[in-house]
Design a protein around this motif. Sequence first.
Motif, short mmCIF file in Angstrom:
data_model
loop_
_atom_site.label_atom_id
_atom_site.label_comp_id
_atom_site.label_asym_id
_atom_site.label_seq_id
_atom_site.Cartn_x
_atom_site.Cartn_y
_atom_site.Cartn_z
N ALA A 103 41.36 5.37 70.81
CA ALA A 103 42.19 4.35 71.44
C ALA A 103 43.66 4.66 71.23
N ALA A 104 44.51 3.98 72.00
CA ALA A 104 45.96 4.18 71.89
C ALA A 104 46.42 3.95 70.46
N GLY A 105 47.26 4.88 69.95
CA GLY A 105 47.82 4.73 68.62
C GLY A 105 46.91 5.10 67.49
N THR A 106 45.73 5.67 67.79
CA THR A 106 44.80 5.98 66.71
C THR A 106 45.41 6.92 65.69
N GLN A 107 45.06 6.71 64.43
CA GLN A 107 45.50 7.58 63.35
C GLN A 107 44.35 8.41 62.81
N THR A 108 43.23 8.37 63.51
CA THR A 108 42.07 9.15 63.11
C THR A 108 42.03 10.45 63.89
N ALA A 109 41.25 11.38 63.39
CA ALA A 109 41.13 12.68 64.05
C ALA A 109 39.67 13.04 64.19
N GLY A 110 38.94 12.21 64.93
CA GLY A 110 37.54 12.48 65.21
C GLY A 110 36.57 11.97 64.17
N ALA A 111 37.09 11.34 63.11
CA ALA A 111 36.22 10.80 62.07
C ALA A 111 36.93 9.64 61.40
N ASP A 112 36.18 8.82 60.65
CA ASP A 112 36.81 7.73 59.91
C ASP A 112 37.89 8.28 58.99
N ALA A 113 38.96 7.52 58.82
CA ALA A 113 40.10 7.95 58.01
C ALA A 113 40.29 6.97 56.85
N PRO A 114 39.80 7.29 55.64
CA PRO A 114 40.01 6.42 54.49
C PRO A 114 41.48 6.31 54.14
N VAL A 115 41.91 5.10 53.82
CA VAL A 115 43.31 4.86 53.45
C VAL A 115 43.41 4.49 51.97
N PHE A 116 42.80 3.38 51.57
CA PHE A 116 42.86 2.93 50.18
C PHE A 116 41.46 2.91 49.57
N ALA A 117 41.35 3.46 48.36
CA ALA A 117 40.13 3.27 47.57
C ALA A 117 40.07 1.83 47.08
N SER A 118 41.23 1.28 46.67
CA SER A 118 41.24 -0.09 46.17
C SER A 118 42.65 -0.65 46.16
N LYS A 119 42.74 -1.99 46.25
CA LYS A 119 43.95 -2.77 46.03
C LYS A 119 43.52 -3.95 45.17
N ILE A 120 43.74 -3.87 43.85
CA ILE A 120 43.12 -4.80 42.92
C ILE A 120 44.17 -5.65 42.21
N PRO A 121 44.11 -6.98 42.36
CA PRO A 121 45.02 -7.86 41.63
C PRO A 121 44.47 -8.16 40.23
N ASP A 122 45.37 -8.29 39.27
CA ASP A 122 44.99 -8.68 37.91
C ASP A 122 45.27 -10.17 37.75
N HIS A 123 44.22 -10.97 37.76
CA HIS A 123 44.37 -12.42 37.62
C HIS A 123 44.31 -12.87 36.17
N ARG A 124 44.30 -11.92 35.25
CA ARG A 124 44.35 -12.20 33.81
C ARG A 124 43.22 -13.15 33.38
N GLY A 125 42.02 -12.84 33.85
CA GLY A 125 40.84 -13.59 33.45
C GLY A 125 40.45 -14.70 34.39
N ALA A 126 41.35 -15.16 35.25
CA ALA A 126 41.01 -16.23 36.20
C ALA A 126 40.15 -15.66 37.33
#
Length: 345
Positions: A103-126
Amino acid sequence: MATVRLQPRRPMLLRAGLLVAAGALATASLSAHAASSRFCEGGGFTIVLSNGATVRGSDRVRDVSVAAAQLGSSFTVRGRYVQFDVDSATFGIRNYMFLASNAAGTQTAGADAPVFASKIPDHRGARLTSPAEVEFKDENIELMRSGNGISMKIQAKDCTQGGLFQMEPERADGTRTRITHVLAEGTFYFDNPNFRAREGDVLPFNPSDPTRATTVTVAPRINWANGVSPEFVGRDSPQVATRVPPEPDAAPPEGCTNLIRTRTGALVPVRHCGRVSVWDVASGGRMGMVTGEDAVEVAPPATDCVQDCQAQNRVRGGAVVLGHPFPVPDASRLKPPFPPGFTLP
């Protein structure tokens, strides 16, 4: 595949002094870097629960509530162009990727493109314990959940590029939330040499609103890229958030202090690892991500705002786009991937 029965979204409750009503969080708008509609054609999300049941909106019901007991330990948010997993108890994100597309603007090159393994907040036990309140609207999804003194809001867009994601913590005690970003394997942070080559230049900024026309001084830019797709590029986009640099250390490979050459030929130290960045986010602030052309343009930074932050932060074109080289030179890639002793969250 089963479909969860939709329940109207209801206001969230007062918990430990924190009032979290649907739509009332003091947060910035994802429209800060809105993707062009041509990059979102046919986009839209479905939630896939761990038992295989699906949750989606309809023309009749867009705001729904998913009971805590149905969420499981995690669930998947799946779109036409974007997919990611959500940890139910924290609203941390795992396995964010672009799905293969032409599609228009795609950032892939014929296969899925992983970006982030994780984005994890620290809620300090909550922990988040309420039902998940979900709003579906065209290519957009908004998820909210609260717990004892905390709430989290996630906004995402199902598009091939643009401002596609943001995470917004809020705490009853008003303190900051530390969020750790880990890029997917094969994706790396780099000090963009196109910005270094223009560092200090004053460029015009002419958005569609002529009252906001101004100039912007080019500053260094940390982006991410991969070695597969020339169009794949992005950056972290903070608002009322501060990056926590690695502890002072030796030069690579022992630590994350990189020597980057400027346009004058001088070398300057840049303390940033190749696959991880750590951020302290104000209560009501946000950590977003901007991808594609929006990630390599020269525009004014987001304002320090924690409430009703929409129109004043929209770029709406008018910025000079400096782009990035492909492949990214090794000298510009930030190293090593992780600081000494780092443990994946």
